[in-house]
Enzyme design. Sequence first.
Site, PDB file in Angstrom:
ATOM      1  N   GLU A 129      39.657   9.504 -24.126  1.00  0.00           N
ATOM      2  CA  GLU A 129      39.294  10.665 -23.305  1.00  0.00           C
ATOM      3  C   GLU A 129      39.308  10.315 -21.822  1.00  0.00           C
ATOM      4  O   GLU A 129      39.747  11.114 -20.992  1.00  0.00           O
ATOM      5  CB  GLU A 129      37.910  11.178 -23.729  1.00  0.00           C
ATOM      6  CG  GLU A 129      37.952  11.794 -25.122  1.00  0.00           C
ATOM      7  CD  GLU A 129      36.571  12.138 -25.653  1.00  0.00           C
ATOM      8  OE1 GLU A 129      35.709  11.227 -25.701  1.00  0.00           O
ATOM      9  OE2 GLU A 129      36.339  13.293 -26.020  1.00  0.00           O
TER      10      GLU A 129
ATOM     11  N   GLU B 241      35.976   9.384 -33.694  1.00  0.00           N
ATOM     12  CA  GLU B 241      34.578   9.821 -33.763  1.00  0.00           C
ATOM     13  C   GLU B 241      34.203  10.345 -35.144  1.00  0.00           C
ATOM     14  O   GLU B 241      33.068  10.213 -35.590  1.00  0.00           O
ATOM     15  CB  GLU B 241      34.304  10.911 -32.716  1.00  0.00           C
ATOM     16  CG  GLU B 241      34.269  10.409 -31.286  1.00  0.00           C
ATOM     17  CD  GLU B 241      35.619  10.415 -30.586  1.00  0.00           C
ATOM     18  OE1 GLU B 241      36.659  10.491 -31.284  1.00  0.00           O
ATOM     19  OE2 GLU B 241      35.639  10.322 -29.350  1.00  0.00           O
TER      20      GLU B 241
ATOM     21  N   GLY C 120      35.923   7.806 -26.459  1.00  0.00           N
ATOM     22  CA  GLY C 120      35.750   8.054 -25.031  1.00  0.00           C
ATOM     23  C   GLY C 120      36.769   7.308 -24.182  1.00  0.00           C
ATOM     24  O   GLY C 120      37.072   7.729 -23.069  1.00  0.00           O
TER      25      GLY C 120
ATOM     26  N   ALA D  66      32.878   5.364 -26.052  1.00  0.00           N
ATOM     27  CA  ALA D  66      31.506   5.385 -25.542  1.00  0.00           C
ATOM     28  C   ALA D  66      30.736   4.291 -26.279  1.00  0.00           C
ATOM     29  O   ALA D  66      31.140   3.864 -27.370  1.00  0.00           O
ATOM     30  CB  ALA D  66      30.886   6.747 -25.791  1.00  0.00           C
TER      31      ALA D  66
END
Length: 291
Positions: A145, A165, A142, A99
């Site tokens: 993911e 993260e 992300g 992200a």
Amino acid sequence: MAVFLKGASLLLVPSRRALAALPAVRLCSSGDQYKYIVVEKRGEKNNVGFIQLNRPKALNALCDGLMVEVGCALDAFEADGDVGAIVITGSDRAFAAGADIKEMQNRTFQECYSGNFLSHWNRVSTVKKPVIAAVNGFALGGGCELAMMCDIIYAGEKAQFGQPEILLGTIPGAGGTQRLTRAVGKSLAMEMVLTGDRIDAQQAKQSGLASKVYPVDQLVSEAVKCGEKIAANSKLISAMAKEAVNGAFELSLAEGNRLEKRLFHSTFATEDRKEGMTAFVEKRKASFKDQ
Ligand code: HXC
């Protein structure tokens, strides 16, 4: 839906009117152009939807605009009767480095909670058509993911998967703790989530995260080939097969077997099941109509 020729392949840009006519479709960036992704149809029969994340300077960091566009492209492919499978890829250097940290840096809890931050990412996991992630380079946070929301992961030899993260003072928020654990088991998932350490393509394959590893320059074409193989089958039955396999992640064994049996029985209400078995008996290739 406007279709433009771009090199040897088709660039598909949904018109505003076409998008507006579809239920639950979000409009993309202005001018009907994708800003952060390249969208095409690939394969000999143009039946594989192809989405390339295209934010090279930020290693395909998944900013909000990019993920909205991915959702738009998936909506368009889902509605396209010719498309039987979808490939999502990035660049040789990065599938996606996570992200967008710069976008997240100053967000507050209140904004995240009230705005249901990142909930729209979920679109990737609700598509009925099979989705293949072709992962070269970094698939971090992300990015990992996003790959795991897809149905199949093919990895390039230099791919690196990780959930770093923890090093940013947060935890995975788009299914990483759940999907990674189901894919690779508790010990490796815990190690990756708690240390931020990455695994390479071979480890990803050994642990069940990726199904195949290919040389970097062959990865995308192999993913498209896999998409073509899937697209040659009945789209209707593929969706049922996908739903049944996904049931294994949600349900008890008994419930999952019940779901599978119901879907299996349902195939007997389709023309494609009849055609498939008749073609076998008549020693010819089945011609599926997605009915
Ligand atoms: C924003 C990013 C970014 C990210 C890289 N960039 N990752 N920008 N968000 N996630 C930008 C850098 O700021 C830099 O731009 C450019 O991309 C190149 O990155 P470098 O760091 O210079 O490259 P390199 O030295 O090769 O290192 C590559 C890297 C590193 C190891 C991938 O960039 C890195 O650690 N990135 C962050 C990975 C990460 O923590 N991902 C998880 C994010 S959190 P500028 O212009 O600054 O030079 C997350 C939460 C998910 O994903 C929660 C739910 C979705």
